[in-house]
Write an enzyme that holds these catalytic residues in place. Structure first.
Site, PDB file in Angstrom:
ATOM      1  N   GLY A  50       0.872  -1.178   0.000  1.00 17.19           N
ATOM      2  CA  GLY A  50       0.000   0.000   0.000  1.00 17.19           C
ATOM      3  C   GLY A  50       0.898   1.214   0.000  1.00 17.19           C
ATOM      4  O   GLY A  50       1.829   1.289  -0.791  1.00 17.19           O
ATOM      5  N   GLU A  51       0.660   2.127   0.887  1.00 16.96           N
ATOM      6  CA  GLU A  51       1.504   3.321   0.993  1.00 16.96           C
ATOM      7  C   GLU A  51       1.962   3.429   2.447  1.00 16.96           C
ATOM      8  O   GLU A  51       1.153   3.624   3.347  1.00 16.96           O
ATOM      9  CB  GLU A  51       0.690   4.542   0.551  1.00 16.96           C
ATOM     10  CG  GLU A  51       1.516   5.786   0.359  1.00 16.96           C
ATOM     11  CD  GLU A  51       2.618   5.619  -0.685  1.00 16.96           C
ATOM     12  OE1 GLU A  51       2.364   4.999  -1.731  1.00 16.96           O
ATOM     13  OE2 GLU A  51       3.732   6.104  -0.430  1.00 16.96           O
ATOM     14  N   SER A  52       3.270   3.277   2.646  1.00 17.98           N
ATOM     15  CA  SER A  52       3.780   3.162   4.019  1.00 17.98           C
ATOM     16  C   SER A  52       3.513   4.411   4.853  1.00 17.98           C
ATOM     17  O   SER A  52       3.246   4.321   6.054  1.00 17.98           O
ATOM     18  CB  SER A  52       5.267   2.852   3.994  1.00 17.98           C
ATOM     19  OG  SER A  52       5.980   3.833   3.259  1.00 17.98           O
ATOM     20  N   CYS A  82       6.301  -5.137   0.589  1.00 21.08           N
ATOM     21  CA  CYS A  82       6.436  -3.825  -0.042  1.00 21.08           C
ATOM     22  C   CYS A  82       6.309  -2.702   0.994  1.00 21.08           C
ATOM     23  O   CYS A  82       7.232  -2.505   1.772  1.00 21.08           O
ATOM     24  CB  CYS A  82       5.459  -3.693  -1.208  1.00 21.08           C
ATOM     25  SG  CYS A  82       5.966  -2.429  -2.377  1.00 21.08           S
ATOM     26  N   ARG A 111      12.967   3.632   0.055  1.00 20.38           N
ATOM     27  CA  ARG A 111      11.635   3.706  -0.568  1.00 20.38           C
ATOM     28  C   ARG A 111      11.771   3.996  -2.051  1.00 20.38           C
ATOM     29  O   ARG A 111      12.664   4.732  -2.465  1.00 20.38           O
ATOM     30  CB  ARG A 111      10.807   4.836   0.039  1.00 20.38           C
ATOM     31  CG  ARG A 111      10.182   4.502   1.354  1.00 20.38           C
ATOM     32  CD  ARG A 111       9.285   5.662   1.797  1.00 20.38           C
ATOM     33  NE  ARG A 111       8.032   5.696   1.065  1.00 20.38           N
ATOM     34  CZ  ARG A 111       7.331   6.804   0.853  1.00 20.38           C
ATOM     35  NH1 ARG A 111       7.764   7.964   1.276  1.00 20.38           N
ATOM     36  NH2 ARG A 111       6.195   6.749   0.189  1.00 20.38           N
ATOM     37  N   ILE A 139       5.968  -3.258  -7.352  1.00 16.95           N
ATOM     38  CA  ILE A 139       5.194  -2.055  -7.671  1.00 16.95           C
ATOM     39  C   ILE A 139       5.715  -0.903  -6.814  1.00 16.95           C
ATOM     40  O   ILE A 139       5.526  -0.898  -5.597  1.00 16.95           O
ATOM     41  CB  ILE A 139       3.683  -2.271  -7.398  1.00 16.95           C
ATOM     42  CG1 ILE A 139       3.160  -3.491  -8.181  1.00 16.95           C
ATOM     43  CG2 ILE A 139       2.894  -1.018  -7.763  1.00 16.95           C
ATOM     44  CD1 ILE A 139       1.819  -4.016  -7.688  1.00 16.95           C
ATOM     45  N   ARG A 140       6.383   0.033  -7.447  1.00 16.05           N
ATOM     46  CA  ARG A 140       7.015   1.161  -6.712  1.00 16.05           C
ATOM     47  C   ARG A 140       7.686   0.632  -5.444  1.00 16.05           C
ATOM     48  O   ARG A 140       7.487   1.121  -4.340  1.00 16.05           O
ATOM     49  CB  ARG A 140       5.983   2.248  -6.383  1.00 16.05           C
ATOM     50  CG  ARG A 140       5.386   2.877  -7.630  1.00 16.05           C
ATOM     51  CD  ARG A 140       4.499   4.064  -7.307  1.00 16.05           C
ATOM     52  NE  ARG A 140       5.264   5.118  -6.676  1.00 16.05           N
ATOM     53  CZ  ARG A 140       4.920   5.721  -5.538  1.00 16.05           C
ATOM     54  NH1 ARG A 140       3.839   5.377  -4.897  1.00 16.05           N
ATOM     55  NH2 ARG A 140       5.667   6.677  -5.043  1.00 16.05           N
ATOM     56  N   HIS A 179       5.309  -8.513  -4.124  1.00 15.18           N
ATOM     57  CA  HIS A 179       3.944  -8.785  -3.654  1.00 15.18           C
ATOM     58  C   HIS A 179       3.573 -10.248  -3.859  1.00 15.18           C
ATOM     59  O   HIS A 179       2.920 -10.582  -4.851  1.00 15.18           O
ATOM     60  CB  HIS A 179       2.944  -7.910  -4.417  1.00 15.18           C
ATOM     61  CG  HIS A 179       3.038  -6.459  -4.091  1.00 15.18           C
ATOM     62  ND1 HIS A 179       2.353  -5.880  -3.052  1.00 15.18           N
ATOM     63  CD2 HIS A 179       3.772  -5.473  -4.653  1.00 15.18           C
ATOM     64  CE1 HIS A 179       2.641  -4.594  -2.984  1.00 15.18           C
ATOM     65  NE2 HIS A 179       3.503  -4.322  -3.951  1.00 15.18           N
ATOM     66  N   GLU A 181       1.321 -11.789  -2.550  1.00 12.22           N
ATOM     67  CA  GLU A 181      -0.134 -11.946  -2.442  1.00 12.22           C
ATOM     68  C   GLU A 181      -0.828 -11.781  -3.788  1.00 12.22           C
ATOM     69  O   GLU A 181      -2.003 -12.071  -3.921  1.00 12.22           O
ATOM     70  CB  GLU A 181      -0.701 -10.957  -1.406  1.00 12.22           C
ATOM     71  CG  GLU A 181      -0.692  -9.488  -1.807  1.00 12.22           C
ATOM     72  CD  GLU A 181       0.658  -8.793  -1.601  1.00 12.22           C
ATOM     73  OE1 GLU A 181       1.680  -9.493  -1.405  1.00 12.22           O
ATOM     74  OE2 GLU A 181       0.698  -7.558  -1.679  1.00 12.22           O
TER      75      GLU A 181
HETATM   76  N1  GLN Z   1       6.020   3.037  -2.585  1.00  9.62           N
HETATM   77  C1  GLN Z   1       5.161   2.575  -1.520  1.00  9.62           C
HETATM   78  C2  GLN Z   1       5.572   3.155  -0.170  1.00  9.62           C
HETATM   79  O1  GLN Z   1       6.549   3.805  -0.069  1.00  9.62           O
HETATM   80  C3  GLN Z   1       5.138   1.066  -1.449  1.00  9.62           C
HETATM   81  C4  GLN Z   1       4.509   0.501  -2.682  1.00  9.62           C
HETATM   82  C5  GLN Z   1       3.767  -0.776  -2.481  1.00  9.62           C
HETATM   83  O2  GLN Z   1       3.489  -1.225  -1.355  1.00  9.62           O
HETATM   84  N2  GLN Z   1       3.381  -1.376  -3.570  1.00  9.62           N
HETATM   85  O3  GLN Z   1       4.894   2.949   0.788  1.00  9.62           O
END
Ligand code: GLN
Length: 197
Positions: A50-52, A82, A111, A139-140, A179, A181
């Site tokens: 997700g987004e940390s 992630c 990150r 993913i990112r 990921h 999952e």
């Molecule tokens: N770039 C996201 C972060 O810094 C992590 C990306 C992800 O969980 N797919 O939280």
């Protein structure tokens, strides 16, 4: 510990449903965690992608930040993917100012490490403990810049001639930059469920 451990998925944001399903398929009893009483019931916790930054803030809002940090410090098994890896890292590079983590892994995580050109990619990856490669989706994603002596490297990828760590384990804490999952290969979750058992 029963052979069917109760494994929580921190469920304020991110790909919660996929983790719950993968954990159930691996023989765990999977529960979404948004409140302290739900965390208390769990033998272990998954921190999803997700987004940390958002997840750390929401953990504060839901009054789960200190309880999660304390449980991990007290030895509860945890698995981060992630953004979840970032949340388990003791140190962050490229975080926002004041970005908090639960900690538990003696690593420095970077990150969005892979940069814009390759900010999302997939490939087959050898993971320690698994006989065949895993199809890993990034993913990112972060990577692990430095890892302390207690950290076991489970997987690395070569980026521009350098090996970058993308999966680790330290005691009962496990994390991947990709990921597991996503898709229908549950073997990485299987490693975690075995570790919890
Ligand atoms: N770039 C996201 C972060 O810094 C992590 C990306 C992800 O969980 N797919 O939280």
């Amino acid at each position: 510990m029963t052979s069917r451990p109760i494994i929580g998925v921190f469920a304020v944001q991110g790909d919660v449903r996929e983790h719950l399903a993968a954990l159930e398929r691996c023989g765990a009893s999977a529960v979404a965690v948004r409140r302290g009483v739900e965390l208390d019931r769990c033998d272990a916790l998954v921190l999803p992608g997700g987004e940390s930054t958002t997840m750390a803030k929401l953990a504060r809002t839901f009054e789960l930040f200190e309880p999660i940090r304390e449980r991990i410090a007290a030895g509860m098994p945890a698995f981060g993917t992630c953004a979840g890896l970032i949340l388990l890292a003791d140190r962050i590079e490229g975080g926002i100012r004041g970005q908090e983590t639960f900690g538990g892994l003696d690593v420095t995580v970077r990150r969005n490490a892979f940069g814009r050109q390759v900010d999302s990619f997939e490939g087959d990856l050898d993971v320690a403990g698994l006989a065949d490669p895993v199809h890993a989706v990034f993913i990112r994603a972060p990577w692990i810049e430095r890892a302390g002596p207690a950290v076991e490297v489970l997987a690395s990828v070569e980026v521009a001639g350098a090996d970058r760590i993308v999966a680790v384990r330290q005691g009962r804490v496990m994390a991947t930059a990709f990921h597991p999952e996503v898709g229908d290969d549950d073997r990485v979750h299987g490693l975690f469920v075995d570790l919890v058992r």
